[in-house]
Write a protein that holds these residues in place. Structure first.
Motif, PDB file in Angstrom:
ATOM      1  N   GLY A 151       0.784  -1.228   0.000  1.00  0.00           N
ATOM      2  CA  GLY A 151       0.000   0.000   0.000  1.00  0.00           C
ATOM      3  C   GLY A 151       0.817   1.279   0.000  1.00  0.00           C
ATOM      4  N   ALA A 152       2.075   1.195  -0.402  1.00  0.00           N
ATOM      5  CA  ALA A 152       2.918   2.396  -0.460  1.00  0.00           C
ATOM      6  C   ALA A 152       3.713   2.411  -1.749  1.00  0.00           C
ATOM      7  CB  ALA A 152       3.865   2.441   0.735  1.00  0.00           C
ATOM      8  N   THR A 153       4.027   3.603  -2.198  1.00  0.00           N
ATOM      9  CA  THR A 153       4.866   3.789  -3.376  1.00  0.00           C
ATOM     10  C   THR A 153       5.890   4.872  -3.064  1.00  0.00           C
ATOM     11  OG1 THR A 153       4.857   4.189  -5.770  1.00  0.00           O
ATOM     12  CG2 THR A 153       3.360   5.529  -4.441  1.00  0.00           C
ATOM     13  N   TYR A 154       7.027   4.824  -3.749  1.00  0.00           N
ATOM     14  CA  TYR A 154       8.035   5.847  -3.488  1.00  0.00           C
ATOM     15  C   TYR A 154       8.984   5.980  -4.672  1.00  0.00           C
ATOM     16  CZ  TYR A 154      11.408   2.097  -2.453  1.00  0.00           C
ATOM     17  OH  TYR A 154      12.239   0.998  -2.545  1.00  0.00           O
ATOM     18  N   TRP A 155       9.655   7.115  -4.695  1.00  0.00           N
ATOM     19  CA  TRP A 155      10.743   7.358  -5.646  1.00  0.00           C
ATOM     20  C   TRP A 155      11.884   8.000  -4.892  1.00  0.00           C
ATOM     21  CZ3 TRP A 155      13.245  11.891  -7.078  1.00  0.00           C
ATOM     22  CH2 TRP A 155      14.151  11.770  -8.144  1.00  0.00           C
ATOM     23  N   ASN A 156      13.073   7.403  -5.012  1.00  0.00           N
ATOM     24  CA  ASN A 156      14.295   7.984  -4.471  1.00  0.00           C
ATOM     25  C   ASN A 156      15.214   8.351  -5.630  1.00  0.00           C
ATOM     26  OD1 ASN A 156      13.686   7.728  -1.761  1.00  0.00           O
ATOM     27  ND2 ASN A 156      14.780   5.803  -1.494  1.00  0.00           N
TER      28      ASN A 156
END
Length: 201
Positions: A151-156
């Motif tokens: 249930g989470a998304t991210y961009w580094n």
């Protein structure tokens, strides 16, 4: 039933400044819309959300209005940038204000946030997304929200380099795929919880 999604973007930049947190939240709202859910975005820093842990911190506090939007939503999305390895101070304040919900119950005695789904999006050009997501989900689960699988998304961004999510020419495939999974699973879970409420006792 038509699901309702509320996105709280926790950028430090007031409108109309461009924001990577705002961008990824809007991308997710577009995906929710494709699945029939209606969405609304609130940039928290544009509102006078007072410090504190009460539902209403007095005259001029903008939190009660945002709180009503949360109460009306089936899915809450919190989108935050990464600052020195942590969520933004705005996101932290949202969690602090949600603490008041621990004492709020429905007419059958369930915590008021039971049955609502929480998801998260994190962007930044430094490490910290995994810890931020862990902190967000721990707090939101404590308050009563339910977290879907993935249930989470991210961009580094690349370590020790500049650049923001909003500067990319296109969404990386890994992020786009994760965004789609988040939305698909959140809609599924919210539908299930809408049809089968948590037991009161």
């Amino acid at each position: 039933m038509t699901l309702r999604v509320l996105a709280l973007t926790c950028t430090l930049k007031p409108s109309p400044a461009k924001s990577s947190s705002d961008l990824i939240a809007r991308q997710l709202l577009d995906l929710f819309a494709e699945r029939g859910a209606t969405g609304e975005l609130v940039r928290v820093v544009d509102h006078d959300v007072r410090p504190g842990v009460e539902a209403d911190m007095g005259d001029g506090d903008a939190w009660p209005g945002i709180r009503r939007k949360i109460a009306d939503a089936d899915i809450l999305l919190i989108a935050t940038p990464t600052w020195v390895g942590h969520m933004s101070s705005v996101a932290q304040r949202v969690l602090e204000r949600l603490d008041a919900e621990l004492s709020e119950t429905d007419d059958e005695g369930r915590p008021a946030m039971f049955g609502k789904v929480a998801v998260a999006a994190v962007v930044g050009n430094e490490d910290g997304a995994h810890k931020i997501i862990a902190d967000l989900f721990q707090a939101l689960n404590d308050v009563g929200f339910t977290v879907p699988a993935q249930g989470a998304t991210y961009w580094n961004g690349e370590a020790m380099q500049g650049g923001d999510y909003q500067d990319l020419d296109e969404t990386p495939e890994a992020v786009a795929s994760t965004n789609a999974t988040l939305v698909r699973n959140a809609v599924h879970l919210a539908t299930v919880l809408g049809e089968h409420r948590y037991p009161a006792q």
